[in-house]
Design a protein around this motif. Structure first.
Motif, PDB file in Angstrom:
ATOM      1  N   ARG A   9       0.832  -1.196   0.000  1.00 15.58           N
ATOM      2  CA  ARG A   9       0.000   0.000   0.000  1.00 15.58           C
ATOM      3  C   ARG A   9       0.871   1.252   0.000  1.00 15.58           C
ATOM      4  O   ARG A   9       0.567   2.223  -0.708  1.00 15.58           O
ATOM      5  CB  ARG A   9      -0.928   0.010   1.223  1.00 15.58           C
ATOM      6  N   GLU A  10       1.950   1.237   0.792  1.00 16.28           N
ATOM      7  CA  GLU A  10       2.841   2.394   0.838  1.00 16.28           C
ATOM      8  C   GLU A  10       3.494   2.639  -0.529  1.00 16.28           C
ATOM      9  O   GLU A  10       3.682   3.770  -0.945  1.00 16.28           O
ATOM     10  CB  GLU A  10       3.917   2.187   1.913  1.00 16.28           C
ATOM     11  N   ARG A  11       3.793   1.567  -1.230  1.00 12.56           N
ATOM     12  CA  ARG A  11       4.368   1.729  -2.571  1.00 12.56           C
ATOM     13  C   ARG A  11       3.337   2.322  -3.534  1.00 12.56           C
ATOM     14  O   ARG A  11       3.688   3.121  -4.406  1.00 12.56           O
ATOM     15  CB  ARG A  11       4.862   0.377  -3.109  1.00 12.56           C
ATOM     16  N   GLU A  12       2.089   1.935  -3.371  1.00 15.54           N
ATOM     17  CA  GLU A  12       1.032   2.520  -4.208  1.00 15.54           C
ATOM     18  C   GLU A  12       0.933   4.022  -3.966  1.00 15.54           C
ATOM     19  O   GLU A  12       0.849   4.814  -4.908  1.00 15.54           O
ATOM     20  CB  GLU A  12      -0.316   1.859  -3.898  1.00 15.54           C
ATOM     21  N   VAL A  13       0.919   4.401  -2.686  1.00 21.52           N
ATOM     22  CA  VAL A  13       0.818   5.809  -2.328  1.00 21.52           C
ATOM     23  C   VAL A  13       2.035   6.562  -2.855  1.00 21.52           C
ATOM     24  O   VAL A  13       1.913   7.651  -3.433  1.00 21.52           O
ATOM     25  CB  VAL A  13       0.686   5.983  -0.804  1.00 21.52           C
ATOM     26  N   LEU A  14       3.215   5.975  -2.697  1.00 19.71           N
ATOM     27  CA  LEU A  14       4.436   6.615  -3.182  1.00 19.71           C
ATOM     28  C   LEU A  14       4.377   6.829  -4.693  1.00 19.71           C
ATOM     29  O   LEU A  14       4.743   7.890  -5.201  1.00 19.71           O
ATOM     30  CB  LEU A  14       5.651   5.755  -2.833  1.00 19.71           C
ATOM     31  N   GLY A  15       3.890   5.825  -5.409  1.00 17.40           N
ATOM     32  CA  GLY A  15       3.788   5.948  -6.857  1.00 17.40           C
ATOM     33  C   GLY A  15       2.897   7.105  -7.268  1.00 17.40           C
ATOM     34  O   GLY A  15       3.217   7.840  -8.215  1.00 17.40           O
ATOM     35  N   LEU A  16       1.812   7.302  -6.564  1.00 15.53           N
ATOM     36  CA  LEU A  16       0.885   8.384  -6.897  1.00 15.53           C
ATOM     37  C   LEU A  16       1.446   9.746  -6.479  1.00 15.53           C
ATOM     38  O   LEU A  16       1.198  10.759  -7.146  1.00 15.53           O
ATOM     39  CB  LEU A  16      -0.472   8.126  -6.243  1.00 15.53           C
ATOM     40  N   ILE A  17       2.211   9.766  -5.385  1.00 16.09           N
ATOM     41  CA  ILE A  17       2.882  11.010  -4.988  1.00 16.09           C
ATOM     42  C   ILE A  17       3.869  11.423  -6.070  1.00 16.09           C
ATOM     43  O   ILE A  17       3.933  12.591  -6.466  1.00 16.09           O
ATOM     44  CB  ILE A  17       3.611  10.829  -3.634  1.00 16.09           C
ATOM     45  N   LEU A  38       0.017  13.529  -7.721  1.00 18.50           N
ATOM     46  CA  LEU A  38      -1.348  13.603  -7.194  1.00 18.50           C
ATOM     47  C   LEU A  38      -1.362  14.201  -5.792  1.00 18.50           C
ATOM     48  O   LEU A  38      -0.434  14.007  -5.007  1.00 18.50           O
ATOM     49  CB  LEU A  38      -1.992  12.213  -7.162  1.00 18.50           C
ATOM     50  N   THR A  39      -2.442  14.912  -5.482  1.00 22.64           N
ATOM     51  CA  THR A  39      -2.631  15.458  -4.146  1.00 22.64           C
ATOM     52  C   THR A  39      -3.153  14.361  -3.233  1.00 22.64           C
ATOM     53  O   THR A  39      -3.550  13.277  -3.683  1.00 22.64           O
ATOM     54  CB  THR A  39      -3.642  16.607  -4.157  1.00 22.64           C
ATOM     55  N   ASN A  40      -3.180  14.642  -1.920  1.00 22.50           N
ATOM     56  CA  ASN A  40      -3.708  13.666  -0.969  1.00 22.50           C
ATOM     57  C   ASN A  40      -5.157  13.292  -1.293  1.00 22.50           C
ATOM     58  O   ASN A  40      -5.545  12.125  -1.223  1.00 22.50           O
ATOM     59  CB  ASN A  40      -3.625  14.222   0.451  1.00 22.50           C
ATOM     60  N   LYS A  41      -5.965  14.287  -1.668  1.00 21.89           N
ATOM     61  CA  LYS A  41      -7.374  14.008  -1.997  1.00 21.89           C
ATOM     62  C   LYS A  41      -7.468  13.110  -3.225  1.00 21.89           C
ATOM     63  O   LYS A  41      -8.268  12.173  -3.271  1.00 21.89           O
ATOM     64  CB  LYS A  41      -8.132  15.313  -2.246  1.00 21.89           C
ATOM     65  N   GLU A  42      -6.624  13.402  -4.244  1.00 20.14           N
ATOM     66  CA  GLU A  42      -6.645  12.597  -5.467  1.00 20.14           C
ATOM     67  C   GLU A  42      -6.163  11.175  -5.202  1.00 20.14           C
ATOM     68  O   GLU A  42      -6.704  10.208  -5.755  1.00 20.14           O
ATOM     69  CB  GLU A  42      -5.776  13.260  -6.536  1.00 20.14           C
ATOM     70  N   ILE A  43      -5.175  11.046  -4.325  1.00 18.13           N
ATOM     71  CA  ILE A  43      -4.685   9.714  -3.956  1.00 18.13           C
ATOM     72  C   ILE A  43      -5.780   8.948  -3.222  1.00 18.13           C
ATOM     73  O   ILE A  43      -6.001   7.751  -3.466  1.00 18.13           O
ATOM     74  CB  ILE A  43      -3.418   9.825  -3.082  1.00 18.13           C
TER      75      ILE A  43
END
Length: 210
Positions: A151-159, A163-168
């Motif tokens: 999950r952290e890798r998914e979030v990192l990829g979107l960062i 992407l903003t926090n809302k978009e993530i």
């Protein structure tokens, strides 16, 4: 005092079959505070030199048995990262071209100018220090990256994608608070002090893992 301090100072490996040249250049190099290890035999050098040391390698081009150019090419093929400076008393354009194409840091003709050689060596040492620092930072980044959860890798990829926090949150169906928690954990685990640093260090790893 311990014996470990000297080993941390740069070490110049000097490979030349001419004893007078080895003695003269060793003395010259040592005058600017660089340690020197001289080798008369290129084969012995290739087997025995400290590949972990910080420094540079000075190679005579014309040596019996194996040329300095061949030594250069073989060491680079083996992944040796010390910058290499070639010296020759009979330089040609083709030899110079081959040396630089193979990866030589510098190609100098004998009798070599003292100041030119010292400047080339100091530049080579600085280059090697920077190279080792980048390698160490890259290794640390890889080690930290593999410790992330899926999950952290998914979030990192979107960062990294911007992407903003809302978009993530919308993309992963997570609450803003959960995204913020993941984001904070990411920065802590990866040792990143800013968004720019995070992207600079980890964007390539994210792409490679995709």
């Amino acid at each position: 005092m311990t014996d470990s301090a000297p080993s941390l100072s740069p070490l110049i490996h000097l490979v030349d079959d001419d004893a007078a040249v080895r003695e003269g250049l060793s003395l010259l190099i040592s005058t600017v505070g660089l340690r020197v290890q001289a080798w008369a035999d290129p084969q012995s050098f290739m087997v025995g030199f400290d590949r972990a040391s910080i420094g540079a390698i000075v190679l005579d081009v014309r040596m019996p048995g194996i040329s300095g150019l061949t030594v250069l090419e073989q060491l680079l093929a083996q992944g040796v990262d010390q910058p290499m400076i070639l010296l020759t008393g009979h330089g040609t354009v083709e030899m110079c071209r081959r040396a630089f194409k193979a990866g030589a840091a510098e190609f100098l003709e004998k009798p070599v100018d003292d100041e030119v050689l010292i400047e080339a060596l100091q530049n080579a040492v600085r280059q090697h220090v920077r190279s080792r620092e980048r390698h160490q930072a890259d290794q640390q980044a890889r080690e930290r990256f593999v410790q992330l959860s899926a999950r952290e890798r998914e979030v990192l990829g979107l960062i990294v994608e911007g992407l903003t926090n809302k978009e993530i949150g919308r993309a992963l169906e997570l609450s803003p608070r959960t995204v913020e928690t993941h984001r904070a954990n990411l920065f802590a685990k990866l040792g990143a002090e800013s968004l720019a640093q995070l992207i600079r260090r980890y964007a390539a790893l994210v792409d490679a893992a995709a």
